[in-house]
Structure formats: C-alpha cells, structure tokens
Design a protein around this motif. Sequence first.
Motif, PDB file in Angstrom:
ATOM      1  N   LYS A 114       3.413 -33.318  25.958  1.00 24.59           N
ATOM      2  CA  LYS A 114       2.823 -33.571  24.452  1.00 24.59           C
ATOM      3  C   LYS A 114       1.889 -32.333  24.131  1.00 24.59           C
ATOM      4  O   LYS A 114       0.936 -31.821  24.989  1.00 24.59           O
ATOM      5  N   HIS A 115       2.028 -31.941  22.849  1.00 25.13           N
ATOM      6  CA  HIS A 115       1.421 -30.699  22.629  1.00 25.13           C
ATOM      7  C   HIS A 115       0.449 -31.117  21.489  1.00 25.13           C
ATOM      8  O   HIS A 115       0.847 -31.942  20.544  1.00 25.13           O
ATOM      9  N   PHE A 116      -0.840 -30.749  21.582  1.00 25.31           N
ATOM     10  CA  PHE A 116      -1.759 -31.082  20.507  1.00 25.31           C
ATOM     11  C   PHE A 116      -2.265 -29.762  19.750  1.00 25.31           C
ATOM     12  O   PHE A 116      -2.306 -28.553  20.199  1.00 25.31           O
ATOM     13  N   PRO A 117      -2.745 -30.118  18.452  1.00 22.37           N
ATOM     14  CA  PRO A 117      -3.480 -28.806  17.883  1.00 22.37           C
ATOM     15  C   PRO A 117      -4.762 -28.397  18.351  1.00 22.37           C
ATOM     16  O   PRO A 117      -5.379 -29.272  19.097  1.00 22.37           O
ATOM     17  N   CYS A 118      -5.242 -27.407  18.051  1.00 24.89           N
ATOM     18  CA  CYS A 118      -6.553 -27.034  18.635  1.00 24.89           C
ATOM     19  C   CYS A 118      -7.322 -26.419  17.255  1.00 24.89           C
ATOM     20  O   CYS A 118      -6.850 -26.232  16.421  1.00 24.89           O
ATOM     21  N   GLU A 119      -8.624 -26.118  17.427  1.00 25.24           N
ATOM     22  CA  GLU A 119      -9.443 -25.684  16.324  1.00 25.24           C
ATOM     23  C   GLU A 119      -9.096 -24.313  15.760  1.00 25.24           C
ATOM     24  O   GLU A 119      -8.915 -23.431  16.654  1.00 25.24           O
ATOM     25  N   VAL A 120      -9.121 -24.089  14.529  1.00 25.65           N
ATOM     26  CA  VAL A 120      -8.904 -22.882  14.089  1.00 25.65           C
ATOM     27  C   VAL A 120     -10.116 -22.302  13.272  1.00 25.65           C
ATOM     28  O   VAL A 120     -10.632 -23.197  12.149  1.00 25.65           O
ATOM     29  N   GLY A 121     -10.798 -21.343  13.704  1.00 27.63           N
ATOM     30  CA  GLY A 121     -12.143 -20.933  12.895  1.00 27.63           C
ATOM     31  C   GLY A 121     -11.820 -20.610  11.361  1.00 27.63           C
ATOM     32  O   GLY A 121     -12.352 -19.284  11.057  1.00 27.63           O
ATOM     33  N   PHE A 122     -11.384 -21.280  10.473  1.00 29.74           N
ATOM     34  CA  PHE A 122     -11.262 -20.822   9.354  1.00 29.74           C
ATOM     35  C   PHE A 122     -12.759 -20.616   8.613  1.00 29.74           C
ATOM     36  O   PHE A 122     -13.679 -21.402   9.087  1.00 29.74           O
ATOM     37  N   LEU A 123     -12.787 -19.922   7.357  1.00 26.48           N
ATOM     38  CA  LEU A 123     -13.901 -19.926   6.706  1.00 26.48           C
ATOM     39  C   LEU A 123     -14.228 -21.210   6.021  1.00 26.48           C
ATOM     40  O   LEU A 123     -12.934 -22.242   5.641  1.00 26.48           O
ATOM     41  N   GLU A 124     -15.284 -21.676   5.571  1.00 31.66           N
ATOM     42  CA  GLU A 124     -15.432 -23.218   4.784  1.00 31.66           C
ATOM     43  C   GLU A 124     -14.620 -23.101   3.397  1.00 31.66           C
ATOM     44  O   GLU A 124     -14.278 -24.261   3.115  1.00 31.66           O
ATOM     45  N   SER A 125     -14.635 -22.076   2.728  1.00 30.59           N
ATOM     46  CA  SER A 125     -14.119 -22.089   1.496  1.00 30.59           C
ATOM     47  C   SER A 125     -13.552 -20.589   1.238  1.00 30.59           C
ATOM     48  O   SER A 125     -13.830 -19.839   1.926  1.00 30.59           O
ATOM     49  N   VAL A 126     -12.664 -20.722   0.038  1.00 32.67           N
ATOM     50  CA  VAL A 126     -12.379 -19.343  -0.296  1.00 32.67           C
ATOM     51  C   VAL A 126     -13.199 -18.507  -1.413  1.00 32.67           C
ATOM     52  O   VAL A 126     -12.912 -17.645  -1.891  1.00 32.67           O
ATOM     53  N   ASP A 127     -14.328 -19.426  -1.687  1.00 30.36           N
ATOM     54  CA  ASP A 127     -15.244 -18.862  -2.625  1.00 30.36           C
ATOM     55  C   ASP A 127     -15.836 -17.261  -2.091  1.00 30.36           C
ATOM     56  O   ASP A 127     -16.002 -17.378  -0.744  1.00 30.36           O
ATOM     57  N   GLY A 128     -15.657 -16.441  -2.863  1.00 29.78           N
ATOM     58  CA  GLY A 128     -16.092 -15.019  -2.520  1.00 29.78           C
ATOM     59  C   GLY A 128     -15.098 -14.153  -1.518  1.00 29.78           C
ATOM     60  O   GLY A 128     -15.496 -13.207  -0.775  1.00 29.78           O
TER      61      GLY A 128
END
Length: 472
Positions: A114-128
């Motif tokens: 079984k393979h699971f996703p892990c956290e990706v450190g995206f920015l909170e929004s595309v603003d700016g």
Amino acid sequence: MALYRNNGDLFPERRSIIDAVFNFLGKSVHGSRVFRRGRRLGRITKHRLSRWVFLLTALFSIYLTVYGLKMFFQAKMESRFSIPHNLQEERNLHLKENILVSDDGKTPKSKRRKHFPCEVGFLESVDGLVEPKSYMNFTWFSLEYVDHEEKTFKTDLFEPRFGGHQTLEEREKTFYVKNQTLHCGFVKGPPGYPSTGFDLNEKDKAYMFTCKVVVSSCIFGSSDFLRRPTSRLISHYSKDNVCFVMFLDDQTLSKLSLEGNSPDDRGYIGLWKIVIVKNLPYEDMRRTGKVPKFLSHRLFPNSRYSIWLDSKMRLNSDPMLIIEYFLWRRKAEYAISNHYDRHCVWEEVLQNKRLNKYNHTAIDEQFHFYQSDGLTKFDTSNPNNLLPSHVPEGSFIVRAHTPMSNLFSCLWFNEVDRFTSRDQLSFAYTYLKFRRTNPERPFHLYMFKDCERRALVKLFRHRAVPSPPDTA
C-alpha cells in the motif's frame, strides 16, 4: 395422545432403536430382542464405515500418483532448460526486491504494498505569486526541428514516419548541447505523400498558440474515463491563466459522449478544453500518447511551463502552486517522480517481461543496446548517484520549456519512437547519456518522491477494455 400411539404402531422399528439406545445406557427395555436389533445396526454401520475408508484411501492414492508424475516431468523440463549458475544467481538477486506476481499477471492481494500520499509544502495561496528573477538562469542555445524529409530511396519503398528516419549517427550527435536541428516528431514526407499523423484543427492550433502555462492529458482508443480536475481546489487565477487541454480521438469522444461527457458550445468539458486529434500517428495507442506527453513544447510553442498527467489521474492541486514548489523553489527545469517500487532498469525489464507489457524480443534488443552504450545497474549504496532512482513514475511531469528541457524531451521521445513504447526503460539511459555527453552543461532535473505525486492527484484504474498486445 391418540396420534402418538398411532405413530408408534406404524413405525415399530423406531421404538426398537430407541429401546436399544436405552439398553446401551444400562436401561433395558425389551431384553434379547432389542439386543439382536442393536447387533444388526452395528454391522450396517461398520459396513458403511469400511466403504468410506476404502474410498478415501483410493482418492489419496490417486492424488499421490498425479503429484509424483507432475514433479517428475517438471524436474525433466528444468534439467532440459536449466539456467547457468551465475545467471541464476544474478536473476535471484534481481527478484529479491520485486513484488510477488501471480500467474495471471496481477499481484496477489495478500502481497500488495500500500502506498500513501505524503505532505507537500505548498504555499497557502497563489496570491502574490511571482516567478523568481533568477529562475531562468539556465543553459541557452538554439533548437530547430526537422520539419520534413525527402525521399531517401530510389524505389517506392519509402514511407514517411511521424518520428522521421533518424540514423544512428544523427542520433548520436543530438545528445550534444549545441545549436542544432534534430528530429522531434511531426516530420512530414515529400510533397504528395500523406500526412504522418497527429493532425489538429486550425482553431485548436490557434488556441494552443496562446497558452503560456499548460496542463495537458490525453485519451486515445477509449482507454480511460474522463477525469475532470477538481475545480474547487484550483484558484481563479489558474482557471484564468492556465490552459487545461485534453487530447482525444473521435472514437474516445463518441464513447465519452454516450456516457454524458459531451463538450459544450465552446468545446469544454469542465475545465478541459477538448482538442480532437485526427489520423493518429501510431497503431499502438500507448506510443501515440507519448506525443503530447513529451512534446508539449512543440504542441504549445509559446508556453513557458507545462504539467503532464496521465488520464488515470484527477488533478487535485493548483497548477501554479505545483510549478512554484517543484520548479521555482528547487531551481529545476524538469521534475518527475521516482517509481514507487523499482529503482533499477534491470528490475523494470524483468517486470515488463513478467507481465507481458511488450514484445520480449524488442525489450531485449533495447536493453542490450543500452548496456553496450554504458548503462549500468543502479547502486543504492553509491552516494554519487546522479538520480535517486533510475526508474521514474512517468505519469506526472512538470516542465519549464527551457532549451535543455526541450532537448531532453526530444531525446526521450526519439528513444520511444525507435525502440519500445515503455518509456520507463529509456528514461535513465537518456538522462545519463545526456549528462555524460555534456559534463559542463548541467541539466537541472528534480526527481521527487512518489508519495508527493500521490498527494497532487487522485489515482484511478484504467478502463477495462480489450486492446491488442504491443508489438515490435
């Protein structure tokens, strides 16, 4: 009471058996008469029991005979087609880390990982969100592409090909980073010859010409259902500035329309702009799918960035956040995930042959060619590896359309055109040869974890439709 008495009179044997039981327990009812009936019942029971014992013994003997013959013939076949000792040890070494596979080509349920996703450190929004000024500080040179080929044979055997007729000498030269003209699909024949395929409507071409950032996918041969990007997870900025393009053939469009997925008046299904491809360049639908997968810089000539996802996926992340995280933040011009299980091409070759993914002879020819040109096994203990894995999970690719990225995409596509359509077999060879040929011209490729890929998309199974096996 009358009913009970009548029943007793009609079936005196039942009363006798009951009395025999009581007699066995020490409660005598009818004396010697019941005793004689008990002896007769015992003889009948012993006779039936002996018949069952005989039957079970016979069945067990037959099983031992069949099993012995099977083992005998299997031993003869193994001795006839025995594997040399050193080759057997090498094969066992490769198979240690592979998933066990059942006879029908599917992983047994009890052995599936079984393979699971892990956290990706995206920015909170595309603003700016702004592209870093120093990001495009990559190697620059000029690339042109072979547009057409003249007839190279004096006879009428010449047949134009979408990938052209690149010689091995021409192929070798294309790996060098320099101003050059190279084969990269969309090659036409001499005047009077038919189109080599992947024909598009002029209106669709005009639309694609305007795209600066692209998310693209394709379905050919009705091989999949249509997966719409999750609209609520995509920003209004991306909806206004990113082209979402789904390439289909007529057969797939008809199938999707019957399922209630018809384009609207503007040619959209959800966020997907539907682009119909006429005259598919290859009979193998998998190979045809490599055209939009690798050649987005040719289909969208003015685009700066592109994201490719296979049709088995639904996009659940904002495209601009993906570009920021995998390209801008990493200072990379090409991003692709590693495979979730396999890391060495040797393992990938064995798995493709075990599951009959392609013609075995064609796989061997490609693999031997790569070995003769310097491809070596992936060593997990080597700290100087250029890549964390030699086998990609090529279903999700993020690209900046830089000259190095475009050249690598052309080189990889040419391998798929020349050899098998299994692009996982040619990825490491193409990348390592590209780096080895240009030691002073770095190609900034970022190979990220498969669990991050799983965090960006929702995975589905392909549509279960019969398809002809790949051929050489």
